[in-house]
Design a protein around this motif. Structure first.
Motif, mmCIF file in Angstrom:
data_model
loop_
_atom_site.group_PDB
_atom_site.id
_atom_site.type_symbol
_atom_site.label_atom_id
_atom_site.label_comp_id
_atom_site.label_asym_id
_atom_site.label_seq_id
_atom_site.Cartn_x
_atom_site.Cartn_y
_atom_site.Cartn_z
ATOM 1 N N ALA A 86 -4.908 1.368 11.356
ATOM 2 C CA ALA A 86 -5.789 1.207 12.140
ATOM 3 C C ALA A 86 -7.162 -0.003 12.381
ATOM 4 C CB ALA A 86 -6.166 2.222 13.017
ATOM 5 N N GLY A 87 -6.886 -1.197 13.121
ATOM 6 C CA GLY A 87 -8.306 -2.341 12.662
ATOM 7 C C GLY A 87 -8.932 -2.363 14.648
ATOM 8 N N ASP A 88 -9.245 -2.224 14.408
ATOM 9 C CA ASP A 88 -10.901 -2.933 14.651
ATOM 10 C C ASP A 88 -10.509 -4.355 16.305
ATOM 11 O OD1 ASP A 88 -11.604 -3.975 13.594
ATOM 12 O OD2 ASP A 88 -14.083 -4.213 13.572
ATOM 13 N N GLY A 89 -9.928 -4.925 15.476
ATOM 14 C CA GLY A 89 -9.758 -6.168 16.441
ATOM 15 C C GLY A 89 -10.067 -7.245 16.291
ATOM 16 N N GLY A 90 -11.436 -7.079 14.915
ATOM 17 C CA GLY A 90 -11.513 -7.935 14.103
ATOM 18 C C GLY A 90 -11.217 -7.994 12.326
ATOM 19 N N LEU A 91 -12.833 -7.659 11.782
ATOM 20 C CA LEU A 91 -12.069 -7.856 10.063
ATOM 21 C C LEU A 91 -11.855 -6.465 9.479
ATOM 22 C CD1 LEU A 91 -15.008 -10.619 9.534
ATOM 23 C CD2 LEU A 91 -12.264 -10.865 9.733
ATOM 24 N N GLN A 92 -12.110 -5.548 10.224
ATOM 25 C CA GLN A 92 -11.493 -4.040 9.684
ATOM 26 C C GLN A 92 -10.915 -3.271 10.310
ATOM 27 O OE1 GLN A 92 -15.002 -3.015 8.358
ATOM 28 N NE2 GLN A 92 -15.915 -5.345 8.750
ATOM 29 N N ALA A 93 -10.490 -2.826 8.840
ATOM 30 C CA ALA A 93 -8.952 -1.819 8.911
ATOM 31 C C ALA A 93 -9.154 -0.387 8.547
ATOM 32 C CB ALA A 93 -8.021 -2.520 8.605
ATOM 33 N N PHE A 94 -8.709 0.647 8.982
ATOM 34 C CA PHE A 94 -8.971 2.249 8.897
ATOM 35 C C PHE A 94 -7.081 2.516 8.639
ATOM 36 C CE2 PHE A 94 -11.764 0.156 11.800
ATOM 37 C CZ PHE A 94 -12.968 0.391 11.429
ATOM 38 N N VAL A 95 -7.537 2.926 6.721
ATOM 39 C CA VAL A 95 -6.270 3.751 6.203
ATOM 40 C C VAL A 95 -7.043 5.676 7.186
ATOM 41 C CG1 VAL A 95 -5.103 5.132 4.642
ATOM 42 C CG2 VAL A 95 -5.792 2.608 4.785
ATOM 43 N N LEU A 96 -5.371 5.285 7.648
ATOM 44 C CA LEU A 96 -5.180 6.440 8.236
ATOM 45 C C LEU A 96 -3.765 7.356 7.973
ATOM 46 C CD1 LEU A 96 -6.404 5.682 11.988
ATOM 47 C CD2 LEU A 96 -7.609 6.716 10.434
ATOM 48 N N ASP A 97 -3.707 8.540 8.183
ATOM 49 C CA ASP A 97 -2.350 9.553 7.898
ATOM 50 C C ASP A 97 -1.672 9.419 6.678
ATOM 51 O OD1 ASP A 97 -3.046 11.053 10.676
ATOM 52 O OD2 ASP A 97 -1.838 8.478 12.014
ATOM 53 N N THR A 98 -2.165 9.057 6.111
ATOM 54 C CA THR A 98 -1.694 9.278 4.681
ATOM 55 C C THR A 98 -1.325 10.543 3.813
ATOM 56 O OG1 THR A 98 -3.327 7.108 3.635
ATOM 57 C CG2 THR A 98 -1.788 8.209 1.924
ATOM 58 N N THR A 99 0.849 10.640 3.663
ATOM 59 C CA THR A 99 1.006 12.038 3.465
ATOM 60 C C THR A 99 1.982 11.091 2.099
ATOM 61 O OG1 THR A 99 1.796 13.498 4.983
ATOM 62 C CG2 THR A 99 2.309 11.700 5.151
ATOM 63 N N VAL A 100 2.435 12.379 2.027
ATOM 64 C CA VAL A 100 3.730 11.950 1.225
ATOM 65 C C VAL A 100 4.599 13.284 0.775
ATOM 66 C CG1 VAL A 100 4.974 11.989 -0.940
ATOM 67 C CG2 VAL A 100 2.835 10.344 -0.543
ATOM 68 N N HIS A 101 5.276 13.326 1.197
ATOM 69 C CA HIS A 101 6.075 14.746 1.272
ATOM 70 C C HIS A 101 6.275 15.795 -0.422
ATOM 71 C CE1 HIS A 101 9.501 17.775 1.264
ATOM 72 N NE2 HIS A 101 9.854 17.195 2.151
ATOM 73 N N PRO A 102 5.561 16.782 -0.211
ATOM 74 C CA PRO A 102 5.241 17.320 -1.685
ATOM 75 C C PRO A 102 6.411 17.576 -2.650
ATOM 76 C CG PRO A 102 5.238 18.679 0.742
ATOM 77 C CD PRO A 102 5.474 17.791 1.475
ATOM 78 N N ASP A 103 7.894 17.273 -2.555
ATOM 79 C CA ASP A 103 8.600 16.834 -3.457
ATOM 80 C C ASP A 103 8.395 15.684 -4.074
ATOM 81 O OD1 ASP A 103 9.716 19.732 -2.625
ATOM 82 O OD2 ASP A 103 11.412 18.733 -1.775
ATOM 83 N N GLU A 104 8.062 14.594 -3.045
ATOM 84 C CA GLU A 104 7.773 12.986 -3.728
ATOM 85 C C GLU A 104 6.558 13.060 -4.975
ATOM 86 O OE1 GLU A 104 10.800 11.193 -3.264
ATOM 87 O OE2 GLU A 104 11.837 12.771 -3.184
ATOM 88 N N ARG A 105 5.845 13.871 -4.425
ATOM 89 C CA ARG A 105 4.088 13.741 -4.863
ATOM 90 C C ARG A 105 4.250 13.245 -6.691
ATOM 91 N NH1 ARG A 105 1.088 18.147 -1.151
ATOM 92 N NH2 ARG A 105 1.440 16.243 1.223
ATOM 93 N N ARG A 106 2.726 12.854 -7.147
ATOM 94 C CA ARG A 106 2.434 12.605 -7.991
ATOM 95 C C ARG A 106 3.717 11.721 -8.759
ATOM 96 N NH1 ARG A 106 -2.275 14.619 -8.745
ATOM 97 N NH2 ARG A 106 -2.074 16.833 -8.122
ATOM 98 N N ARG A 107 4.660 10.985 -8.110
ATOM 99 C CA ARG A 107 4.941 9.797 -8.688
ATOM 100 C C ARG A 107 4.554 8.325 -8.557
ATOM 101 N NH1 ARG A 107 11.209 12.171 -7.100
ATOM 102 N NH2 ARG A 107 10.832 14.779 -7.178
ATOM 103 N N GLY A 108 3.922 8.721 -7.642
ATOM 104 C CA GLY A 108 2.743 7.076 -7.424
ATOM 105 C C GLY A 108 3.081 6.924 -6.033
ATOM 106 N N LEU A 109 4.283 7.278 -5.744
ATOM 107 C CA LEU A 109 4.512 6.755 -4.567
ATOM 108 C C LEU A 109 3.174 6.607 -3.014
ATOM 109 C CD1 LEU A 109 6.679 5.916 -2.533
ATOM 110 C CD2 LEU A 109 6.893 7.970 -1.653
ATOM 111 N N GLY A 110 2.379 7.197 -3.547
ATOM 112 C CA GLY A 110 0.774 7.048 -2.746
ATOM 113 C C GLY A 110 0.688 5.882 -3.046
ATOM 114 N N VAL A 111 0.353 5.944 -3.949
ATOM 115 C CA VAL A 111 -0.660 4.495 -4.476
ATOM 116 C C VAL A 111 0.402 3.537 -3.851
ATOM 117 C CG1 VAL A 111 -1.088 3.398 -5.832
ATOM 118 C CG2 VAL A 111 -1.497 6.277 -6.386
#
Length: 107
Positions: free
Chosen positions: A37-62
């Motif tokens: 999400a952005g503020d319409g200017g210079l700031q942005a915000f990471v939201l809702d980061t999710t990785v399916h449990p079967d896909e975790r610990r493989r670097g996908l989230g990063v």
């Protein structure tokens, strides 16, 4: 599902306010997602980061968070913020974030 007890809801209202979002699919199914999400200017915000449990610990989230950061930068953001629980500090450090002090008010 990445969120226990999650019930499908329309996500169009959230995405309509997004600066950018990145998704990963494997075999036709959604396995990862990051919203910015952005503020319409210079700031942005990471939201809702999710990785399916079967896909975790493989670097996908990063990879997803880094791709979301690249997209936010390309759209003019100069600062990218994220709030997280303490157990996620090492994950976000691998994504390139450094810890800062912040405030939170539950509404």
């Amino acid at each position: 599902m990445s969120w226990p007890g999650h019930r499908p809801v329309p996500f169009a209202p959230v995405l309509s306010r997004s600066l950018a979002w990145v998704a990963a699919r494997r075999g036709g199914r959604l396995v990862g997602f990051v919203n910015v999400a952005g503020d319409g200017g210079l700031q942005a915000f990471v939201l809702d980061t999710t990785v399916h449990p079967d896909e975790r610990r493989r670097g996908l989230g990063v990879r997803l968070v880094r791709a979301a950061a690249d997209e936010a930068r390309a759209r003019g953001a100069q600062w990218l913020h994220v709030d997280y629980e303490p157990h996620l500090e090492s994950f976000y450090a691998r994504c390139g974030f450094r810890p800062t002090t912040a405030g939170l008010l539950q509404l």
